[in-house]
Design an enzyme around this catalytic site. Sequence first.
Site, PDB file in Angstrom:
ATOM      1  N   LYS A 203     -43.716 -84.683 -30.410  1.00  0.00           N
ATOM      2  CA  LYS A 203     -43.555 -86.108 -30.108  1.00  0.00           C
ATOM      3  C   LYS A 203     -42.477 -86.723 -30.974  1.00  0.00           C
ATOM      4  O   LYS A 203     -42.347 -86.380 -32.153  1.00  0.00           O
ATOM      5  CB  LYS A 203     -44.871 -86.859 -30.355  1.00  0.00           C
ATOM      6  CG  LYS A 203     -46.028 -86.428 -29.481  1.00  0.00           C
ATOM      7  CD  LYS A 203     -47.262 -87.252 -29.761  1.00  0.00           C
ATOM      8  CE  LYS A 203     -47.776 -87.059 -31.182  1.00  0.00           C
ATOM      9  NZ  LYS A 203     -49.103 -87.678 -31.369  1.00  0.00           N
ATOM     10  N   ALA A 235     -56.289 -93.092 -26.861  1.00  0.00           N
ATOM     11  CA  ALA A 235     -56.117 -92.010 -25.882  1.00  0.00           C
ATOM     12  C   ALA A 235     -54.789 -92.061 -25.133  1.00  0.00           C
ATOM     13  O   ALA A 235     -54.580 -91.270 -24.207  1.00  0.00           O
ATOM     14  CB  ALA A 235     -57.261 -91.982 -24.867  1.00  0.00           C
ATOM     15  N   THR A 237     -51.593 -91.292 -26.189  1.00  0.00           N
ATOM     16  CA  THR A 237     -50.815 -90.077 -26.415  1.00  0.00           C
ATOM     17  C   THR A 237     -51.505 -88.856 -25.817  1.00  0.00           C
ATOM     18  O   THR A 237     -50.858 -87.980 -25.242  1.00  0.00           O
ATOM     19  CB  THR A 237     -50.596 -89.870 -27.928  1.00  0.00           C
ATOM     20  OG1 THR A 237     -49.917 -91.019 -28.454  1.00  0.00           O
ATOM     21  CG2 THR A 237     -49.763 -88.630 -28.186  1.00  0.00           C
TER      22      THR A 237
END
Length: 338
Positions: A203, A235, A237
């Site tokens: 990420k 929740a 990601t």
Amino acid sequence: MKADINLKLIAGNANMDLAQAIARRMSVYRGMPVELANARVERFNDKEIFVEIFDNVRGEDVFILQSTCNPANDNLMELLIIADALKRSSASRITAVVPYFGYARQDRRTAARTPISAKLVANLMTEAGIDRVLTLDLHAGQIQGFFDIPVDNLYASPVFAMDIRHHFEDLSKVTIISPDVGGVARARELAKRLNLGLAIVDKRRSRPGEVDEMTIIGEVEGRTCIIVDDICDTAGTLCKAAQLLKDEGAEAVHAYITHGVLSGPAVERVKNSVMESLVITDSIPLSDEAKVAHNIRTVSVAPMLAQAILNVANDTSVSSLFSEQTLRPIYEAFYRFD
């Protein structure tokens, strides 16, 4: 095991269901009833917390069962005030059993003029009279070093490994996924237990809570992917990572998360996501919405915590509970082992 050890359990209001489950399991292990101490933990009209313990705890080994989950500040203050009441009542040793350790994500300074709140909480717990801490999957293992008292950090991975073996018939098609680079060690440990491959979701963030770009390191096409992490908060990601895995050809996506914080829109996001299941422990009580979600289920850590409490009380090994082999007899009522 000493059946006559002076041991008492006292529960705060954070997760009464887990506290009662721990007491029931300890009753089974000891072959005699284990009850939660008779006490009241309540609030005055101005929300001040008041604690009164009706059982005699003089000379007792007392375990406070209290996650510091939402509302984190109230539950933390409950823990501290219960500890103070026990200390002033001459308990011989006070152990805080904190399945979910709040403020653990504030374990370092991320910018100028910011606190290290996890260290502050450690200081508060020690000053309140707590002699030992028993917790589960600390967000950062180095938090154990913030304390000047013993800290036992249990792991959900052996319980997750047993659950995965129970629910997935063909493990040769399964790949463990770390949702970020920081969680690789945790995911690798579970992959090693199950002898499975590992992939990573990389990420890139422009600011906290916002993900600009996600890429996958590893092969996931045609695989059943299991995302492993310690905390699921909003929740966002997690659901994006699941969608990316599906877009990259994953056959199915599941997630195993230790602490289901599930704040804000989390439950709705999980329900509408491509994840076939989100498995969390009962370290944090589920909301009514989460309880009825079709793709959210829990595995209990009560058997493991109950055994850990008995091990601490009997001065025997807690690290033995890191082993699947040790936990199998404890979880035989939950899973069938061939």
